[in-house]
Scaffold this active site. Structure first.
Site, PDB file in Angstrom:
ATOM      1  N   LYS A  70       0.799  -1.203   0.035  1.00  0.00           N
ATOM      2  CA  LYS A  70       0.016  -0.022  -0.130  1.00  0.00           C
ATOM      3  C   LYS A  70       0.793   1.349   0.065  1.00  0.00           C
ATOM      4  O   LYS A  70       1.998   1.158   0.407  1.00  0.00           O
ATOM      5  CB  LYS A  70      -0.904  -0.056   1.242  1.00  0.00           C
ATOM      6  CG  LYS A  70      -2.089  -0.907   1.349  1.00  0.00           C
ATOM      7  CD  LYS A  70      -2.743  -0.912   2.703  1.00  0.00           C
ATOM      8  CE  LYS A  70      -3.989  -2.097   2.614  1.00  0.00           C
ATOM      9  NZ  LYS A  70      -4.846  -1.683   1.815  1.00  0.00           N
ATOM     10  N   ARG A  88     -10.251 -11.583   2.121  1.00  0.00           N
ATOM     11  CA  ARG A  88     -11.135 -12.760   1.511  1.00  0.00           C
ATOM     12  C   ARG A  88     -10.370 -13.929   1.635  1.00  0.00           C
ATOM     13  O   ARG A  88     -11.122 -14.932   1.492  1.00  0.00           O
ATOM     14  CB  ARG A  88     -11.484 -12.218   0.194  1.00  0.00           C
ATOM     15  CG  ARG A  88     -10.325 -11.986  -0.878  1.00  0.00           C
ATOM     16  CD  ARG A  88     -10.668 -11.232  -2.234  1.00  0.00           C
ATOM     17  NE  ARG A  88     -10.997  -9.666  -1.943  1.00  0.00           N
ATOM     18  CZ  ARG A  88     -11.017  -8.856  -2.953  1.00  0.00           C
ATOM     19  NH1 ARG A  88     -11.487  -9.206  -4.060  1.00  0.00           N
ATOM     20  NH2 ARG A  88     -11.038  -7.633  -2.383  1.00  0.00           N
TER      21      ARG A  88
HETATM   22  N1  BES Z   1      -7.859  -3.928   4.569  1.00  0.00           N
HETATM   23  C1  BES Z   1      -8.176  -3.451   3.188  1.00  0.00           C
HETATM   24  C2  BES Z   1      -9.470  -2.617   2.804  1.00  0.00           C
HETATM   25  C3  BES Z   1      -9.454  -1.381   3.507  1.00  0.00           C
HETATM   26  C4  BES Z   1      -9.114  -0.027   3.015  1.00  0.00           C
HETATM   27  C5  BES Z   1     -10.064  -1.151   4.752  1.00  0.00           C
HETATM   28  C6  BES Z   1      -9.290   0.960   3.677  1.00  0.00           C
HETATM   29  C7  BES Z   1     -10.257   0.089   5.611  1.00  0.00           C
HETATM   30  C8  BES Z   1      -9.730   1.200   4.828  1.00  0.00           C
HETATM   31  C9  BES Z   1      -8.186  -4.652   2.137  1.00  0.00           C
HETATM   32  O1  BES Z   1      -7.505  -5.794   2.708  1.00  0.00           O
HETATM   33  C10 BES Z   1      -7.832  -4.170   0.758  1.00  0.00           C
HETATM   34  O2  BES Z   1      -6.729  -3.771   0.964  1.00  0.00           O
HETATM   35  N2  BES Z   1      -8.592  -4.191  -0.086  1.00  0.00           N
HETATM   36  C11 BES Z   1      -8.140  -3.739  -1.279  1.00  0.00           C
HETATM   37  C12 BES Z   1      -8.790  -4.886  -2.322  1.00  0.00           C
HETATM   38  C13 BES Z   1      -8.290  -4.600  -3.621  1.00  0.00           C
HETATM   39  C14 BES Z   1      -6.549  -4.854  -3.673  1.00  0.00           C
HETATM   40  C15 BES Z   1      -8.963  -5.594  -4.821  1.00  0.00           C
HETATM   41  C16 BES Z   1      -8.726  -2.557  -1.877  1.00  0.00           C
HETATM   42  O3  BES Z   1      -9.885  -2.267  -1.376  1.00  0.00           O
HETATM   43  O4  BES Z   1      -8.162  -1.664  -2.251  1.00  0.00           O
HETATM   44 MN    MN Z   2      -5.547  -5.524   2.185  1.00  0.00          MN
END
Ligand code: BES
Ligand code: MN
Ligand code: ZN
Length: 506
Positions: A281, A360
């Site tokens: 990230k 997931r």
């Molecule tokens: N934990 C994150 C989702 C999240 C983002 C929670 C911001 C709280 C605040 C999750 O694991 C994630 O990174 N999801 C990605 C999925 C994508 C790579 C398909 C996302 O939402 O960007």
């Molecule tokens: Mn994630």
């Protein structure tokens, strides 16, 4: 916080702060509000008369008005808290108003508050006492755990003032319920608030086990060996990049004489820190990814309440806890992982497109395991996608369901919990987006409908079992404080999961 109920006239109560509620009874479109107090006797009304006649106070939701040395009352201070328009009044406004009263007292160093239960035709007495207790307890929480300059500002005693004519037994029971639910929500919030270095998967497992011991329910916490034995290839793939071992937390509440079915399975995402892994990230806001275990914490909080409320239904709570880290051992985009097999079937093969779609993966194996342990109805909670914030904003959490009956029980429960969830679709045609050419499915579905894509992935593992999925990514953390709630972890889903469970009992 110590809470007790008092069946006494409001004006006789000796307290640092007496809080009473008021509404605006003016008809729609009226030029001025008409403020009416909803509690207390004539003495309270007399004490407030001059200032209310002054017209500055509008009784807007959570609007406070403080009077010192109110004449004719034994209380040192009188706080009037607005609950908004009389026509829109429900116990949910009372929950917020009680939270606002406690949060008014905290920074002023007032350690005891007496709150008069509002009486109005629209307010069911039992639900109102319960919501008031929840609000007071929830309002007392602050996320400043490690600030040495702000220690110990908690309100130590809350007296809930009920008119002596009320059904006293029902009021006592409602207060107890509200306190249990509010404290369980705060328990979840405290876990979510902990930083990743202090709350590793192992520590989360210890906290869950301690809680289960305290309230007399079973708890098992498993490590890597058990994950291998169960062939949890999806969960394991997330853990492999971290030096911290994972924890598979299994809490079981099985009351004596509970029927053989239904068996409710709660599954929570417990990523104690989500860096994204190799699909790392950006560093902006990455510190917030300590809250990526909020779904797991919600399930632990719900189990804590259930252990005390004792509904006659079996409940299994599973939390899949791990850290998502990049390293030389971390999984890579393009890797193929085999998820935990369901009985008599091979495990599903998953192509990893993005290692940041890790929630997931851990949930997939958690869901299969819940079914293996006998769950007939599933619910999961997860901070799963940023996309749910794009779809719904920060007011409503997302809910997905493959079963209308279970969904209906959940929505019925929302009337009591006061939390907001909005249903998003799960039509089979959406499945195309997670097709893979090398494996059965892939773990991301492209740019559009990200919250739906993630839910479609989970649906593959719930299969025929009735299942609800709560995407709480946008609602588990408040950046700004509300009058009734501190900034930081919200504890979303705890109350609604409890209510859902109760709608299967008896
Ligand atoms: N934990 C994150 C989702 C999240 C983002 C929670 C911001 C709280 C605040 C999750 O694991 C994630 O990174 N999801 C990605 C999925 C994508 C790579 C398909 C996302 O939402 O960007
Ligand atoms: Mn994630
Ligand atoms: Zn995550």
């Amino acid at each position: 916080m110590n809470t007790k109920i008092l069946f006494a006239p409001t004006s006789d109560v000796e307290t640092e702060l007496l809080a009473v509620f008021a509404v605006d009874t003016a008809p729609k479109g009226a030029p001025k509000p008409e403020v009416r107090l909803l509690a207390g006797d004539d003495a309270v009304a007399n004490a407030a008369r001059t200032v209310l006649d002054g017209g500055e106070f509008k009784a807007e939701l959570c609007e406070p008005l403080l009077l010192h040395s109110p004449s004719g009352l034994k209380a040192r201070r009188l706080l009037i808290v607005g609950l908004g328009k009389a026509a829109k009044l429900t116990p949910h406004e009372v929950r917020k108003g009680a939270g606002a009263a406690v949060r008014f007292a905290k920074p002023r160093g007032l350690r005891e508050v007496a709150i008069a239960v509002p009486v109005a035709e629209a307010l069911d007495p039992k639900l109102t006492v319960r919501a008031l207790a929840e609000g007071a307890v929830i309002g007392d929480f602050d996320s400043d755990t490690y600030r040495s300059d702000r220690k110990d500002r908690s309100v130590q005693s809350v007296q809930v003032l009920v008119p002596p004519a009320a059904d006293q037994g029902a009021a006592e029971a409602a207060l107890r319920e509200g306190v249990i639910v509010g404290e369980s929500q705060n328990f979840a919030r405290a876990l979510v608030n902990e930083p990743g270095n202090r709350l590793t998967p192992t520590v989360l497992g210890q906290r869950a086990a301690e809680m289960c011991r305290e309230f007399g329910i079973q708890c098992e916490v498993y490590g890597t060996d058990k994950l291998r034995e169960l062939k949890m290839g999806a969960f394991l793939s997330v853990t492999q990049g971290s030096d911290e071992p994972p924890a598979l937390i299994v809490m079981t509440y099985e009351p004596q004489g509970a029927p053989a079915g239904p068996v409710l399975g709660l599954v929570g995402k417990g990523i104690t820190f989500d860096t994204g892994g190799i699909s790392i990230k950006p560093s902006d806001n990455m510190e917030k990814m300590k809250y990526d275990m909020a779904g797991g914490a919600a399930m632990i909080g719900a189990m804590r309440a259930i252990a005390q409320l004792q509904p006659p239904v079996k409940v299994i709570g599973i939390v899949c806890a791990a850290e998502n880290m990049p390293s030389g051992k971390a999984q890579k985009p393009g890797d193929v992982q085999i998820a935990m097999p369901a009985p008599g079937k091979p495990g599903k093969a998953i192509e990893i497109i993005n290692t940041d779609a890790e929630g997931r993966l851990v949930l997939a194996d958690g869901i299969t395991y819940a079914k293996q342990l006998g769950a007939t109805h599933l619910i999961d909670a997860a901070t799963l996608t940023a996309a749910v914030a794009i779809a719904l904003g920060q007011l409503n959490a997302g809910i997905f369901a493959n079963d209308d009956d279970s969904y209906q029980r959940f929505t019925d429960g929302l009337k009591v919990s006061g939390e907001r969830f909005w249903r998003l679709p799960l039509d089979d045609d959406y499945r195309d987006v997670i097709k893979s050419s090398i494996a059965d499915i892939k773990n991301t579905g492209g740019r559009y409908g990200g919250a739906i894509n993630a839910a479609m992935f989970l649906k593959e593992f719930a299969e025929e079992t009735p299942w609800l999925h709560l995407d709480i990514a946008a609602t588990a953390w408040n950046d700004d404080a509300k009058p009734w709630m501190a900034s930081g972890p919200t504890g979303i889903a705890v109350r609604s999961v409890i209510e859902w469970i109760r709608r299967f009992a008896g």
